[in-house]
Design an enzyme around this catalytic site. Sequence first.
Site, PDB file in Angstrom:
ATOM      1  N   SER A   1       7.381   4.108  -0.605  1.00 53.51           N
ATOM      2  CA  SER A   1       6.392   4.767   0.418  1.00 53.51           C
ATOM      3  C   SER A   1       7.344   5.414   1.542  1.00 53.51           C
ATOM      4  O   SER A   1       6.766   6.251   2.300  1.00 53.51           O
ATOM      5  CB  SER A   1       5.935   4.031   1.013  1.00 53.51           C
ATOM      6  OG  SER A   1       5.186   3.413  -0.248  1.00 53.51           O
ATOM      7  N   ARG A   2       8.833   4.434   1.955  1.00 56.88           N
ATOM      8  CA  ARG A   2       9.114   5.542   3.294  1.00 56.88           C
ATOM      9  C   ARG A   2       9.268   6.478   2.997  1.00 56.88           C
ATOM     10  O   ARG A   2      10.774   7.799   3.638  1.00 56.88           O
ATOM     11  CB  ARG A   2      10.414   4.132   3.216  1.00 56.88           C
ATOM     12  CG  ARG A   2       9.814   3.553   3.828  1.00 56.88           C
ATOM     13  CD  ARG A   2      11.518   2.699   4.605  1.00 56.88           C
ATOM     14  NE  ARG A   2      10.635   1.531   5.395  1.00 56.88           N
ATOM     15  CZ  ARG A   2      10.818   0.331   5.094  1.00 56.88           C
ATOM     16  NH1 ARG A   2      10.696  -0.607   4.016  1.00 56.88           N
ATOM     17  NH2 ARG A   2       9.895  -0.750   6.152  1.00 56.88           N
TER      18      ARG A   2
ATOM     19  N   GLY B   1       0.743  -1.048   0.038  1.00 54.58           N
ATOM     20  CA  GLY B   1       0.074  -0.335  -0.139  1.00 54.58           C
ATOM     21  C   GLY B   1       0.735   1.377   0.060  1.00 54.58           C
ATOM     22  O   GLY B   1       2.266   1.082   0.263  1.00 54.58           O
ATOM     23  N   ALA B   2      -0.113   2.185   0.337  1.00 57.74           N
ATOM     24  CA  ALA B   2       0.353   3.576  -0.157  1.00 57.74           C
ATOM     25  C   ALA B   2       1.120   3.765  -0.926  1.00 57.74           C
ATOM     26  O   ALA B   2       1.982   4.097  -1.756  1.00 57.74           O
ATOM     27  CB  ALA B   2       1.758   3.883   1.285  1.00 57.74           C
TER      28      ALA B   2
ATOM     29  N   GLY C   1       9.492  -4.705  -8.504  1.00 58.00           N
ATOM     30  CA  GLY C   1      10.094  -2.756  -9.135  1.00 58.00           C
ATOM     31  C   GLY C   1      11.803  -3.195  -8.851  1.00 58.00           C
ATOM     32  O   GLY C   1      12.262  -4.384  -7.678  1.00 58.00           O
TER      33      GLY C   1
ATOM     34  N   HIS D   1       4.236   2.099  -7.982  1.00 57.09           N
ATOM     35  CA  HIS D   1       3.789   0.589  -7.833  1.00 57.09           C
ATOM     36  C   HIS D   1       2.636   0.749  -8.922  1.00 57.09           C
ATOM     37  O   HIS D   1       2.202  -0.226  -9.465  1.00 57.09           O
ATOM     38  CB  HIS D   1       2.661   0.569  -6.758  1.00 57.09           C
ATOM     39  CG  HIS D   1       3.432   0.810  -5.872  1.00 57.09           C
ATOM     40  ND1 HIS D   1       3.763   2.055  -4.587  1.00 57.09           N
ATOM     41  CD2 HIS D   1       3.275   0.128  -4.728  1.00 57.09           C
ATOM     42  CE1 HIS D   1       4.293   1.494  -3.574  1.00 57.09           C
ATOM     43  NE2 HIS D   1       4.502   0.409  -3.394  1.00 57.09           N
TER      44      HIS D   1
END
Length: 288
Positions: free
Chosen positions: A186-187, A31-32, A147, A37
């Site tokens: 996401s981080r 997610g995020a 990825g 993505h």
Amino acid sequence: MEIIRVPRIMQDTSKTFLLHGKTIGFVPTMGALHDGHLSLVRRAREENSITVVSIFVNPAQFGANEDFNIYPRDLEGDTEKLIKEKVDILFLPDASSIYPEGYLTYVNVEELSEKLCGAFRPGHFRGVTTIVAKLFNIVKPTRAYFGQKDFQQSVIISKMTYDLNMDIDIVVCPTVRDKDGLAMSSRNSYLDNSQRQAATIIYKCLKETSESIKSGIIEIKNVKRFMLDFLRKEPLISEIDYAGIYDISSLEELSAEKENMLLAIALRIGNTRLIDNMLINIKEERKY
Ligand code: PAF
């Protein structure tokens, strides 16, 4: 877009698709969702009749002192993005259906899981291969998309798929970067403005090192030193886990040139751990 939460229903749905001759493209995520993505989702849509995306923040791949509890979660935003991308099914299991009480079974790809990030995140890849194997059994994909930013993860998952005779094509897609070169992650949302600016040194280092190797300015045996010296110019880097040049299959550090090589970096800015990499093909570059 249909949302399925129950593994058994996802399995039955996939079986029906396969019985009707459909191909299933699968993008597993935590997610995020960002453009990295979404590039996987687009590729899956192009190459398959049905696209399935999963969102599951997998506790088994986080260490005790890692960021599981604060990992970014945005189910509403993610759902909107996936509807826009015309995804057919969002698989959204909860932790108790994936790891019910008494759960005992784990998948581990030996050796490769101990290298690079594995040396700094014990158990991480065992958690990744366990969840990915389970998701593969539930979603039954024809092709699964990962990825290149998580290059080691893609090597380990390809090896697991091969070793366990899973009839699934693993497709590794290019890293998507912000304009200044920072790999999407996401981080990245953990970084404040000055840390975000400092993080651009990672891609700069990969590019500069790659160009210096291709033009013969540095020898392979000096690459690690070159990268560490480059990265140490950035005072906001709090720790460098590794930086160097590696074999693309065994992930062993290289001391002599090979046709295909991997430059890889893992470091911390504040508490945020960032990774990135770049592949070098010497033959393609040196056409003389
Ligand atoms: O790359 C990720 O987001 C995760 O490691 C994955 C593959 C979804 C497994 O939890």
